[in-house]
Design an enzyme around this catalytic site. Structure first.
Site, PDB file in Angstrom:
ATOM      1  N   ASP A   1       0.848  -1.110   0.089  1.00 50.34           N
ATOM      2  CA  ASP A   1       0.043  -0.194   0.110  1.00 50.34           C
ATOM      3  C   ASP A   1       0.793   1.337   0.081  1.00 50.34           C
ATOM      4  O   ASP A   1       2.053   1.132   0.308  1.00 50.34           O
ATOM      5  CB  ASP A   1      -0.926   0.118   1.318  1.00 50.34           C
ATOM      6  CG  ASP A   1      -1.805   1.208   1.250  1.00 50.34           C
ATOM      7  OD1 ASP A   1      -2.341   1.520   0.124  1.00 50.34           O
ATOM      8  OD2 ASP A   1      -2.014   1.787   2.287  1.00 50.34           O
ATOM      9  N   SER A   2       0.382   2.369  -0.284  1.00 44.89           N
ATOM     10  CA  SER A   2       0.995   3.697  -0.078  1.00 44.89           C
ATOM     11  C   SER A   2       1.416   4.056   0.984  1.00 44.89           C
ATOM     12  O   SER A   2       2.408   4.538   1.531  1.00 44.89           O
ATOM     13  CB  SER A   2       0.323   4.530  -0.958  1.00 44.89           C
ATOM     14  OG  SER A   2      -0.880   4.649  -0.072  1.00 44.89           O
TER      15      SER A   2
ATOM     16  N   GLU B   1      -2.744   9.157   7.777  1.00 48.05           N
ATOM     17  CA  GLU B   1      -1.252   8.840   7.778  1.00 48.05           C
ATOM     18  C   GLU B   1      -0.683   9.732   9.020  1.00 48.05           C
ATOM     19  O   GLU B   1       0.487   9.252   9.519  1.00 48.05           O
ATOM     20  CB  GLU B   1      -0.605   9.283   6.357  1.00 48.05           C
ATOM     21  CG  GLU B   1      -1.013   8.189   5.457  1.00 48.05           C
ATOM     22  CD  GLU B   1      -0.185   6.938   5.644  1.00 48.05           C
ATOM     23  OE1 GLU B   1       0.992   6.952   5.853  1.00 48.05           O
ATOM     24  OE2 GLU B   1      -0.963   5.915   5.339  1.00 48.05           O
TER      25      GLU B   1
ATOM     26  N   TYR C   1      -0.900   8.550  -2.424  1.00 49.33           N
ATOM     27  CA  TYR C   1      -0.861   8.298  -3.769  1.00 49.33           C
ATOM     28  C   TYR C   1      -2.467   8.938  -4.911  1.00 49.33           C
ATOM     29  O   TYR C   1      -2.122   9.344  -6.030  1.00 49.33           O
ATOM     30  CB  TYR C   1      -1.130   6.649  -4.442  1.00 49.33           C
ATOM     31  CG  TYR C   1       0.343   6.051  -4.328  1.00 49.33           C
ATOM     32  CD1 TYR C   1       1.600   6.403  -3.570  1.00 49.33           C
ATOM     33  CD2 TYR C   1       0.571   4.707  -4.855  1.00 49.33           C
ATOM     34  CE1 TYR C   1       2.605   5.688  -3.504  1.00 49.33           C
ATOM     35  CE2 TYR C   1       1.604   3.951  -4.722  1.00 49.33           C
ATOM     36  CZ  TYR C   1       2.917   4.681  -3.888  1.00 49.33           C
ATOM     37  OH  TYR C   1       3.682   3.880  -3.807  1.00 49.33           O
ATOM     38  N   GLY C   2      -3.207   9.258  -3.759  1.00 50.43           N
ATOM     39  CA  GLY C   2      -4.657   9.358  -4.489  1.00 50.43           C
ATOM     40  C   GLY C   2      -4.623  10.832  -5.193  1.00 50.43           C
ATOM     41  O   GLY C   2      -5.484  11.056  -5.893  1.00 50.43           O
TER      42      GLY C   2
ATOM     43  N   CYS D   1      -4.217  -1.548  -2.224  1.00 50.65           N
ATOM     44  CA  CYS D   1      -4.450  -0.126  -2.488  1.00 50.65           C
ATOM     45  C   CYS D   1      -5.237   0.013  -3.639  1.00 50.65           C
ATOM     46  O   CYS D   1      -4.820  -0.119  -4.904  1.00 50.65           O
ATOM     47  CB  CYS D   1      -3.034   0.510  -2.684  1.00 50.65           C
ATOM     48  SG  CYS D   1      -3.222   2.239  -3.279  1.00 50.65           S
ATOM     49  N   ASN D   2      -6.364   0.877  -3.600  1.00 47.73           N
ATOM     50  CA  ASN D   2      -7.356   0.907  -4.690  1.00 47.73           C
ATOM     51  C   ASN D   2      -6.680   1.762  -5.977  1.00 47.73           C
ATOM     52  O   ASN D   2      -6.964   1.687  -6.901  1.00 47.73           O
ATOM     53  CB  ASN D   2      -8.732   1.334  -4.277  1.00 47.73           C
ATOM     54  CG  ASN D   2      -9.339   0.548  -3.370  1.00 47.73           C
ATOM     55  OD1 ASN D   2     -10.220  -0.308  -3.961  1.00 47.73           O
ATOM     56  ND2 ASN D   2      -8.984   0.454  -2.085  1.00 47.73           N
ATOM     57  N   THR D   3      -6.058   2.798  -5.124  1.00 45.85           N
ATOM     58  CA  THR D   3      -5.406   3.764  -5.910  1.00 45.85           C
ATOM     59  C   THR D   3      -4.490   2.991  -6.958  1.00 45.85           C
ATOM     60  O   THR D   3      -4.310   3.081  -8.356  1.00 45.85           O
ATOM     61  CB  THR D   3      -4.710   4.847  -5.242  1.00 45.85           C
ATOM     62  OG1 THR D   3      -5.781   5.418  -4.419  1.00 45.85           O
ATOM     63  CG2 THR D   3      -4.346   6.068  -6.182  1.00 45.85           C
TER      64      THR D   3
ATOM     65  N   CYS E   1     -11.104   2.520  -0.559  1.00 49.20           N
ATOM     66  CA  CYS E   1      -9.725   2.850  -0.312  1.00 49.20           C
ATOM     67  C   CYS E   1      -9.498   2.316   1.145  1.00 49.20           C
ATOM     68  O   CYS E   1     -10.242   2.377   1.760  1.00 49.20           O
ATOM     69  CB  CYS E   1      -9.620   4.386  -0.066  1.00 49.20           C
ATOM     70  SG  CYS E   1      -8.079   4.774   0.732  1.00 49.20           S
ATOM     71  N   THR E   2      -8.229   1.591   0.874  1.00 47.57           N
ATOM     72  CA  THR E   2      -7.996   0.701   2.132  1.00 47.57           C
ATOM     73  C   THR E   2      -7.879   1.153   3.581  1.00 47.57           C
ATOM     74  O   THR E   2      -7.784   0.739   4.426  1.00 47.57           O
ATOM     75  CB  THR E   2      -6.894  -0.394   1.824  1.00 47.57           C
ATOM     76  OG1 THR E   2      -5.975   0.233   1.220  1.00 47.57           O
ATOM     77  CG2 THR E   2      -7.376  -1.450   0.789  1.00 47.57           C
ATOM     78  N   HIS E   3      -7.567   2.772   3.411  1.00 44.47           N
ATOM     79  CA  HIS E   3      -7.465   3.450   4.634  1.00 44.47           C
ATOM     80  C   HIS E   3      -8.796   3.598   5.170  1.00 44.47           C
ATOM     81  O   HIS E   3      -8.929   3.714   6.517  1.00 44.47           O
ATOM     82  CB  HIS E   3      -6.940   4.981   4.299  1.00 44.47           C
ATOM     83  CG  HIS E   3      -5.477   5.000   3.983  1.00 44.47           C
ATOM     84  ND1 HIS E   3      -4.889   4.542   3.047  1.00 44.47           N
ATOM     85  CD2 HIS E   3      -4.350   5.340   4.875  1.00 44.47           C
ATOM     86  CE1 HIS E   3      -3.456   4.592   2.998  1.00 44.47           C
ATOM     87  NE2 HIS E   3      -3.197   5.404   4.073  1.00 44.47           N
TER      88      HIS E   3
HETATM   89  N1  DGL Z   1      -5.093   2.881   0.651  1.00 39.56           N
HETATM   90  C1  DGL Z   1      -5.019   3.411  -0.631  1.00 39.56           C
HETATM   91  C2  DGL Z   1      -6.091   3.168  -1.525  1.00 39.56           C
HETATM   92  O1  DGL Z   1      -6.641   1.990  -1.200  1.00 39.56           O
HETATM   93  C3  DGL Z   1      -4.744   4.821  -0.561  1.00 39.56           C
HETATM   94  C4  DGL Z   1      -4.334   5.659  -1.534  1.00 39.56           C
HETATM   95  C5  DGL Z   1      -3.448   6.924  -1.114  1.00 39.56           C
HETATM   96  O2  DGL Z   1      -2.379   7.104  -0.856  1.00 39.56           O
HETATM   97  O3  DGL Z   1      -3.992   8.024  -1.447  1.00 39.56           O
HETATM   98  O4  DGL Z   1      -6.506   3.730  -2.380  1.00 39.56           O
END
Ligand code: DGL
Length: 269
Positions: free
Chosen positions: A7-8, A162, A39-40, A70-72, A194-196
């Site tokens: 993940d990011s 974060e 990353y988003g 990470c979905n992004t 988003c996994t966050h």
């Molecule tokens: N956990 C990432 C996701 O699922 C976060 C993306 C990010 O870093 O913005 O999209």
């Protein structure tokens, strides 16, 4: 023998946690690209380059299978990585499909034509890059017809998580849910894309109301990973488990320990 989870930042821990509960005999090597999170807000090329670098690192440390938790990254980089070809014996998988299969009540790998499903009005909460990719809507269209998806780009939520600023994260969740409800007053289901966001699941549920079914990826991805490993036992890999970050290991370890409520020790990637 470890499966890589990428993940990011800290969001993929929601997938890791579920995967560890579901598959207690599997080791996991977690990689958080904390130095480059979020990353988003990056463009697709940037997300692709960062994701590829991280996945290469996990492969080179002995992982055969890497999950983009990470979905992004799944939206912006996965298809390109797969089309360009991966090294022999290596695989990279994303997190969209298990979620969409659950939403559309499909069994794993059911490739029958798209059909009508019970849920008609779906709210999608995701990062700006995931929303603008429309990857979720594309995957959904392969499986379901007549589903109205309203997407809300949740700027700022990943940064707040974060930074460990959960009060700001909660306020942002409330305002993003309000914005979504102005566009779709009565969603039947909400996707935390988003996994966050599962770290804020209670805030989303509270703002949406009890009538809205909230889908998170942790358990769904863990179950589908279990299924995959049973069918591909050779994909367990050879490396050791652990936690790697491109950020400051102490800071990232403290946040991860706070979120998972158990001691997590990150090392420099
Ligand atoms: N956990 C990432 C996701 O699922 C976060 C993306 C990010 O870093 O913005 O999209």
């Amino acid at each position: 023998m470890a499966v890589g989870i990428f993940d990011s930042g800290l969001g993929g821990l929601t997938v890791l946690n579920a995967a560890q509960k579901h598959l207690p005999d599997v080791d996991f090597l977690y990689y958080a690209d904390s130095a480059h999170a979020p990353y988003g807000v990056r463009d697709a090329e940037d997300i692709y380059q960062l994701t590829r670098k991280a996945v290469n690192e996990l492969w080179s440390r002995g992982c055969a299978l890497v999950i983009l938790a990470c979905n992004t990254a799944s939206a912006a980089a996965l298809r390109r990585m797969q089309e360009e070809g991966v090294p022999e014996g290596k695989r990279v998988l994303g997190v969209f499909v298990p979620l969409i299969e659950a939403l559309t009540e499909r069994q794993w790998g059911d490739n029958s034509p798209p059909r009508e499903v019970a849920v008609k009005h779906v709210a999608l909460f995701a990062t700006p890059a995931t929303v603008s990719s429309r990857a979720f809507q594309r995957e959904l269209a392969f499986r379901a017809i007549g589903v109205d998806v309203e997407a809300q780009a949740c700027g700022g939520v990943v940064d707040a998580i974060e930074d460990g600023d959960m009060i700001l994260a909660e306020a942002l969740v409330r305002s993003h849910v309000d914005a979504l409800k102005r566009k779709m007053p009565e969603p039947q289901a909400a996707i935390l894309g988003c996994t966050h966001y599962p770290l804020m699941a209670e805030s989303f549920q509270k703002a949406l109301g009890d009538d809205v079914q909230v889908f998170s990826q942790g358990d769904l991805v863990a179950a589908s990973l279990g299924d995959y490993l049973q069918r591909h036992p050779g994909m367990m890999g050879t490396g050791e488990g652990g936690f790697l970050t491109t950020g400051k290991p102490d800071v990232v370890s403290d946040r991860a320990t706070q979120f998972l409520r158990r001691q997590i020790r990150f090392q420099a990637a």
